[in-house]
Structure formats: C-alpha cells, structure tokens
Design a protein around this motif. Structure first.
Motif, PDB file in Angstrom:
ATOM      1  N   GLN A 113       0.929  -1.221  -0.182  1.00  0.00           N
ATOM      2  CA  GLN A 113      -0.141   0.044   0.044  1.00  0.00           C
ATOM      3  C   GLN A 113       1.090   1.256  -0.044  1.00  0.00           C
ATOM      4  O   GLN A 113       1.987   1.149   0.507  1.00  0.00           O
ATOM      5  CB  GLN A 113      -0.684  -0.100   1.189  1.00  0.00           C
ATOM      6  CG  GLN A 113      -2.045  -1.126   1.403  1.00  0.00           C
ATOM      7  CD  GLN A 113      -3.069  -1.012   0.250  1.00  0.00           C
ATOM      8  OE1 GLN A 113      -3.031   0.090  -0.258  1.00  0.00           O
ATOM      9  NE2 GLN A 113      -3.844  -2.083   0.206  1.00  0.00           N
ATOM     10  N   PRO A 114       0.577   2.187  -0.500  1.00  0.00           N
ATOM     11  CA  PRO A 114       1.174   3.672  -0.725  1.00  0.00           C
ATOM     12  C   PRO A 114       1.935   4.165   0.620  1.00  0.00           C
ATOM     13  O   PRO A 114       2.890   4.383   0.852  1.00  0.00           O
ATOM     14  CB  PRO A 114       0.570   4.636  -1.357  1.00  0.00           C
ATOM     15  CG  PRO A 114      -0.922   4.062  -1.553  1.00  0.00           C
ATOM     16  CD  PRO A 114      -0.971   2.318  -1.099  1.00  0.00           C
ATOM     17  N   CYS A 115       1.157   4.067   1.691  1.00  0.00           N
ATOM     18  CA  CYS A 115       1.743   4.158   3.004  1.00  0.00           C
ATOM     19  C   CYS A 115       2.299   3.158   3.677  1.00  0.00           C
ATOM     20  O   CYS A 115       2.580   2.982   4.985  1.00  0.00           O
ATOM     21  CB  CYS A 115       1.286   4.969   4.043  1.00  0.00           C
ATOM     22  SG  CYS A 115      -0.660   4.605   4.338  1.00  0.00           S
ATOM     23  N   GLY A 116       2.490   1.993   3.220  1.00  0.00           N
ATOM     24  CA  GLY A 116       3.144   0.739   3.777  1.00  0.00           C
ATOM     25  C   GLY A 116       2.544  -0.250   4.597  1.00  0.00           C
ATOM     26  O   GLY A 116       3.394  -1.117   5.089  1.00  0.00           O
ATOM     27  N   SER A 117       1.325   0.141   4.742  1.00  0.00           N
ATOM     28  CA  SER A 117       0.495  -1.153   5.739  1.00  0.00           C
ATOM     29  C   SER A 117      -1.029  -1.002   5.086  1.00  0.00           C
ATOM     30  O   SER A 117      -1.359  -0.083   4.549  1.00  0.00           O
ATOM     31  CB  SER A 117       0.650  -0.933   6.832  1.00  0.00           C
ATOM     32  OG  SER A 117      -0.062   0.176   7.287  1.00  0.00           O
ATOM     33  N   PHE A 118      -1.512  -2.132   5.644  1.00  0.00           N
ATOM     34  CA  PHE A 118      -2.984  -2.477   5.455  1.00  0.00           C
ATOM     35  C   PHE A 118      -3.846  -1.345   6.078  1.00  0.00           C
ATOM     36  O   PHE A 118      -4.917  -1.215   5.570  1.00  0.00           O
ATOM     37  CB  PHE A 118      -3.487  -3.725   5.830  1.00  0.00           C
ATOM     38  CG  PHE A 118      -3.558  -3.617   7.491  1.00  0.00           C
ATOM     39  CD1 PHE A 118      -2.144  -3.908   8.314  1.00  0.00           C
ATOM     40  CD2 PHE A 118      -4.756  -3.514   8.027  1.00  0.00           C
ATOM     41  CE1 PHE A 118      -2.324  -3.618   9.922  1.00  0.00           C
ATOM     42  CE2 PHE A 118      -4.876  -3.224   9.394  1.00  0.00           C
ATOM     43  CZ  PHE A 118      -3.791  -3.312  10.357  1.00  0.00           C
TER      44      PHE A 118
END
Ligand SMILES: *Cc1c(COP(=O)(O)O)cnc(C)c1O
Length: 310
Positions: free
Chosen positions: A30-35
């Motif tokens: 995901q673009p900010c690195g988490s679910f």
C-alpha cells in the motif's frame, strides 16, 4: 474511489511445500506501507462526506501515517499528536505528508488526552483499530482474494488492537467462508488477545514489552474478542526474536522490508508445516498470509534489534 490499492496476491515459492501452498496478500505495498490505509482511508472518506473539517489521530505509527496520507488526498488538514517515545521514522513520514505533528507527553495516554483537548466539533477523530468503518475497509482485502479465485484453508495474520482481525473475519463471513479458520499471531509482551481469549473477557496488560510496537495495544477492541466467539479463531504467540528473524528472512526472500509486527505472522508461515504450532497451520493446503507491512522499522533497525535480542 477508495484511497487504497488492490494489492498483489503472490504464491510464495520460498515458503510453499509440495501440496501446501503459501499465499501472500502484499499489504506492505500500500502507498503508505501497511494495510491500515484500507480501513483508515474508508473512515477518512466517510468523515469528509459528513463535512469534517480536520482529521485527528493519536497514533505515532502506521495508523497516524495512513490518516496523514488520506487527509492529503482528501484535501483535509490532519493533526497527529504523538508521545515523545515515537520512533523517528514514522514521525518523519507523517510530517512528509504535510500533517501537523505535535509531540506531547511521555506515553500514548498523555498524547491522546492532549489530542482530546484540541478537538473541535468539526474535527473527526480516527481511531487506530476500534471502529466499524475500519473493519469494513479492512474486509476489502478478503474480497480481493475471493475475486482472484482463491479460497484459503486458513488465514494467518498479526493482532495488535484487533482491527485487522475484525475486518478479515467480517470479510470471510461476507464470502460465506465461515469454515475458514484464522490464526491470530502476537508477540510475547504484546499478547493482549491471547490473554483475553484465555480469560474469556477483555484483559488490560500492565505494559507492552515487545519490539513489535505496532502490536502494542494493552487491550484489544471488544469486537476482536467477539470475533473469536463467532468464527474459528486460534491464538498463537511468537518471540520478538522469531519475529525479527522472520523480517530479515522475508527481506531476503521477497525483497520487501516489514515491521516485527508483520514478522510475527510471517514467522509461522516460514516454519516447516509439520513444525507449526497448530493443526490448522500444519494441514492447510492453501495458507493465506496477510503481509500487513509497516514502516516504523527500517532494515538497519531490524538488524540492530535482532543483535540486541540474544
Ligand atoms: C496496526 C498494525 C498491526 C495490528 O493491527 P490491529 O488492527 O491493531 O490489530 C499489525 N501490523 C502492522 C504493520 C500494523 O500497522
């Protein structure tokens, strides 16, 4: 349009064995690195539709970053209040999204109290794990798995406050997959769901002592415990060392860096099926692992923490 991405679903050649596939749902991408973006994005969009003028978060981790990311895309200002103990990496990433970052107090409780004092009637407070909108957003990952044509025999995921667990169980039930068990993994020192399941009621841990900071909810959401009563949910606990080793192994095998919070679930996926702790994990022919991600622990920190965890 949702703010999150449809993530890749990858069959892992590194962890699969003949007749036993391991599938990775790559939420780390995901673009900010988490679910977190799934649920948080959904809750932020709902807040914007209700006319909220500002988004508030008291998470100094992936939830705060997801709110900052969502606010920027929705054109809403974001204020994140974090305690002094917050790691430099998430602080820098939250600030990079243009959110107002306020550092206040020595613990999350103090930061959260300060945030509540700042709160205006037109603000929307976005909880990190305890909100039906979050669960609805997280449930979308199971919809994607079903759309890809995969029905797993078991789902392996990490648990902090239980928002991810609640969303995944909701997603499984929506598919009619009441027979697909979930294995909920925590680390020693952050095992608030294991404690609650054992006591058959919510338990507040005296302290969090694990390096898996994103699993550090001293008490899970009521919904998380409720899920264990309406769905087959098994609890498993791994050590910090297992979680850290799993992160480093995963970085080598799949070339993606994740937090120990995610390594906790990965550790059991990497274990030879016959040596896994639960029969559902030993027998699953198609094991789905939620690679929840996390940005708070750069690779060098994983190495350093593992060295310190002898
Ligand atoms: C938030 C988070 C978790 C735990 O999710 P909960 O919904 O609190 O159970 C696990 N891993 C990562 C990387 C997270 O950001």
């Amino acid at each position: 349009m949702p703010l999150h991405l449809t993530t890749p679903l990858i069959e892992s050649d590194a962890y699969g064995r003949p007749g036993q596939q391991v599938w990775l749902k790559m939420e780390a991408l995901q673009p900010c690195g988490s679910f977190k973006l799934r649920g948080v994005g959904h809750a932020c969009e709902a807040a914007a539709a209700r006319g909220a003028r500002r988004l508030l978060s008291s998470s100094g981790g992936n939830a705060g970053l997801a709110v900052a990311w969502a606010g920027r895309r929705l054109g809403l200002p974001v204020t994140v209040v974090v305690p002094e103990t917050t790691l430099p990496q998430p602080k820098a990433l939250i600030a990079q999204q243009g959110a107002q970052l306020v550092v206040h107090g020595s613990s999350w409780m103090e930061a959260n109290e300060h945030l509540m004092q700042l709160r205006q009637p037109t603000d929307a407070f976005i909880h990190p794990f305890d909100d039906p909108l979050l669960w609805e957003g997280h449930a979308s990952m199971i919809e994607e798995v079903a759309a890809a044509g995969l029905k797993p025999d078991a789902v392996l995921l990490s648990v902090g406050g239980g928002g991810l667990l609640s969303g995944v169980v909701q997603g499984l039930q929506t598919q009619g997959w009441h027979d697909v068990p979930v294995v909920a993994v925590e680390t020693t020192g952050a095992a608030s769901l294991a404690a609650a399941m054992q006591a058959a009621e919510l338990v507040t841990l005296p302290a969090i002592t694990s390096v898996a900071t994103s699993l550090g909810a001293r008490r899970v959401a009521e919904q998380a415990l409720a899920c264990t009563r309406t769905h087959p949910v098994h609890s498993a606990v791994v050590t910090d060392r297992q979680a850290l080793q799993a992160c480093l192994q995963f970085a080598d095998d799949h070339r993606v860096v994740v937090e120990p919070a995610c390594g906790a679930a990965l550790a059991l996926a990497m274990t030879e099926p016959a040596l896994r702790p639960l029969p559902v994990l030993q027998q699953a022919r198609r094991l789905l692992v939620i690679v929840c991600g996390g940005v708070c622990t750069p690779h060098a920190d994983l190495v350093r923490l593992l060295d310190a965890t002898k």
